[in-house]
Each structure stands twice: as C-alpha cells, then as structure tokens.
Design an enzyme around this catalytic site. Structure first.
Site, PDB file in Angstrom:
ATOM      1  N   LEU A 240      15.882  14.835  63.301  1.00 18.51           N
ATOM      2  CA  LEU A 240      14.531  13.905  63.592  1.00 18.51           C
ATOM      3  C   LEU A 240      14.508  12.776  62.716  1.00 18.51           C
ATOM      4  O   LEU A 240      13.451  11.946  62.674  1.00 18.51           O
ATOM      5  CB  LEU A 240      13.093  14.671  63.782  1.00 18.51           C
ATOM      6  CG  LEU A 240      13.080  15.822  64.639  1.00 18.51           C
ATOM      7  CD1 LEU A 240      11.850  16.654  64.562  1.00 18.51           C
ATOM      8  CD2 LEU A 240      12.822  15.101  66.042  1.00 18.51           C
ATOM      9  N   ARG A 241      15.429  12.543  61.930  1.00 22.09           N
ATOM     10  CA  ARG A 241      15.146  11.527  60.898  1.00 22.09           C
ATOM     11  C   ARG A 241      15.296  10.241  61.335  1.00 22.09           C
ATOM     12  O   ARG A 241      14.749   9.317  61.293  1.00 22.09           O
ATOM     13  CB  ARG A 241      16.470  11.685  59.898  1.00 22.09           C
ATOM     14  CG  ARG A 241      16.536  10.581  58.643  1.00 22.09           C
ATOM     15  CD  ARG A 241      17.564  10.788  57.626  1.00 22.09           C
ATOM     16  NE  ARG A 241      17.496  11.884  56.902  1.00 22.09           N
ATOM     17  CZ  ARG A 241      18.133  12.823  56.577  1.00 22.09           C
ATOM     18  NH1 ARG A 241      19.322  12.728  57.007  1.00 22.09           N
ATOM     19  NH2 ARG A 241      18.029  13.626  55.402  1.00 22.09           N
TER      20      ARG A 241
END
Length: 312
Positions: A240-241
């Site tokens: 999810l970065r």
C-alpha cells in the site's frame, strides 16, 4: 564559494525538477531517484537546490563515506579529557530539514543505504555507540542519481524511494542548443548569469514555502482516493506504499498550484513518479514523456524558466 547553476535555469528536466519540488513541499514523500544517461544534468539539477531555499542544508554524501562520517560518533577527546559524552553529528543529522544527495547511489553499500532510507521515512535514527543510544532528528529529502548501466538497485531499496524519474538525452536541436548556450554563459561569468535568474529563484522559493505551509489544508476528496486506489489495483502494485505516496504527491502538487483540493489532473501529473518503479505494467503502458503531455497550459508556461544543464 562556487555558485551553483540556478535551479530555474535548468531546462529539459521538468519531471525531475517537479519531483524535487514536491519533496521540498512534503519531505515525507521519501525522496527522489533519478535514473538516466551520463551527462544529462542530473547532478547540476540537484545542486541547483543548494541556493534555491534559504537556510536549507544541502549535504553531498560521498560514496566512500565511512559509517561514522554518515551516522556520527562520540568525541573521544571530550570523553577522555572532560569525562563527558559529546556527539559529533554525522552527515545524516547535518542534512536535517534539507537535502541529502548521493550521486551513483547504486554503488553505496547496502547497510548505509538501508539506514538512509529508514531515516528518510522515519525522520531520524538512533546513533548506537558503545554505552550510548541517542535519537538524532534527520528529516531530509533524499535524492539519489544513478546510471543503470553501472548497476541496479535492489528492488526493495528501489521501492523505498518515494518518487522516481527517468532522464534521457534530449534529441531536439533547439533544446540542445539552449542547454549548451546557457552552460557557456554560466561558465563565462557565473555571477552575472545567476543575477539573470535571481527573480525566478526567489519566486519559486516563496512558492514552495507557501505550498509547504498550506499542504495540510488541501482536501483529498473521496472520489480522488477511489481513483488512486483503482490505479494502484489496475497496475498491480504490491503493498500500500504506492497508494499513500500517490495521495501525498497529488496533494503536494495541488498545494504547489494553490488549489484547495486535489483533482484528477494532480493525480495524473504525478502518477508516473510513484508507479513507474513499482509496476512493470505501468512502465510498459505509460512513460514520463507521455505523462508530460498531461501538463496544463499553466505548467507549460512555467516551463519558460526551465533549463537543462550538466557539467559537460
């Protein structure tokens, strides 16, 4: 002190310049990695930041720097003579609230690279030496440049750079001639050349400072959050970065343009910076050059102050 080539005099580096500006506005973006051919002005562009922001530390980290030089150490003389512990700060702490620049970043040893990236994302690091453990604040914009022909970065390290741009040698005659002319003028009289760009440098500096102060007031609508999430799913980005960074980069871009909320134009302008080094699908479908075609007329007009330079 030798003057740096003005940041606003650099032409043909619009993606790189914008990525750097976004990281000045929001340091939590985690820095910029510039990949490109030799002699394309990567170093000149980064060094232009040193005179752009007043009171903004600019630290150039040598590839051969020791761990003590990078992280810091205990002052032995003070410890022996005065029986007290005094820390000598390293380059990481010196770069606090500024820029930490590493040329040929792919040649830096893996341990120091890990420490730098951890510090860039957490805002500091622990200096562990003998009987001491001290937290040192180190909030900086990490900028790395490299020529992929000289070696690659490990994928997990590549992912830790918030933004990435690819720089190619310009093949347009007019751009190449402009680059050379500006370089010759600068080399002939650096002081006089810099005076020509004093106003544009001051205006850009003030604009970055204003955007930085307004950043957290920029609204991220739900529809934009959905658009970003869909894009990361579409390009099959792991983790999810990318979602977080794309939201932050779009918000910084909106703040840079004095907007009160993020829109699709902001998202698409910065998408390549966040996804190009995280998604093979994205690299195959969309290039930074294609992304530049999404520039608004306002951005194109601002490009009049751009320039592209290198120490040839």
């Amino acid at each position: 002190m030798m003057k740096a080539f003005p940041f606003t005099a650099v032409s043909g580096q619009e993606d790189f310049k914008l990525a750097l500006i976004l990281c000045m506005i929001d340091a939590s973006l985690g820095g910029v990695l510039a990949l490109g051919d030799k002699g394309t002005g990567k170093t000149t562009t980064v060094r232009g930041l040193s005179n752009l922001m007043p009171g903004f530390p600019f630290v150039n980290l040598p590839i051969g720097a020791t761990e003590d030089r990078v992280l810091g150490t205990v002052q032995l003389e003070t410890l022996i003579n005065e029986k007290k512990t005094e820390i000598r700060k390293g380059l990481l702490a010196t770069a606090n609230h500024g820029v930490l620049y590493i040329d040929e970043v792919n040649l830096l040893n893996d341990y120091l690279m890990d420490v730098l990236l951890d510090a860039a994302s957490s805002g500091g690091y622990y200096l562990e030496r003998d009987h001491i453990s001290q937290w040192l604040e180190s909030k900086f914009c990490l900028v790395g440049t490299m020529n992929p022909e000289e070696g690659e970065l490990r994928p997990q390290l590549l992912d830790r750079f918030g933004l990435s741009v690819t720089i190619k040698t310009p093949m347009d005659r007019a751009i190449r001639m402009e680059i050379v002319n500006r370089r010759l003028l600068f080399d002939a009289d650096p002081v006089a050349f810099c005076v020509l760009y004093n106003e544009s440098e001051t205006l850009l500096s003030k604009r970055i400072i204003r955007a930085k102060s307004n950043l957290l007031h920029v609204v991220l609508p739900d529809v934009i959050h959905e658009e970003i999430t869909d894009a990361c799913i579409q390009y099959q980005v792991e983790g999810l970065r990318a979602d977080i960074l794309l939201m932050k980069a779009a918000r910084a871009h909106a703040a840079y343009h004095d907007k009160k909320e993020v829109d699709s134009e902001d998202v698409h302008r910065v998408m390549a910076f966040v996804l190009s080094h995280r998604s093979k699908n994205f690299s195959q479908n969309k290039s930074p050059q294609q992304n530049r075609e999404n520039q608004s007329p306002k951005e194109e007009k601002e490009g009049e102050t751009k320039s592209f330079s290198s120490i040839y």
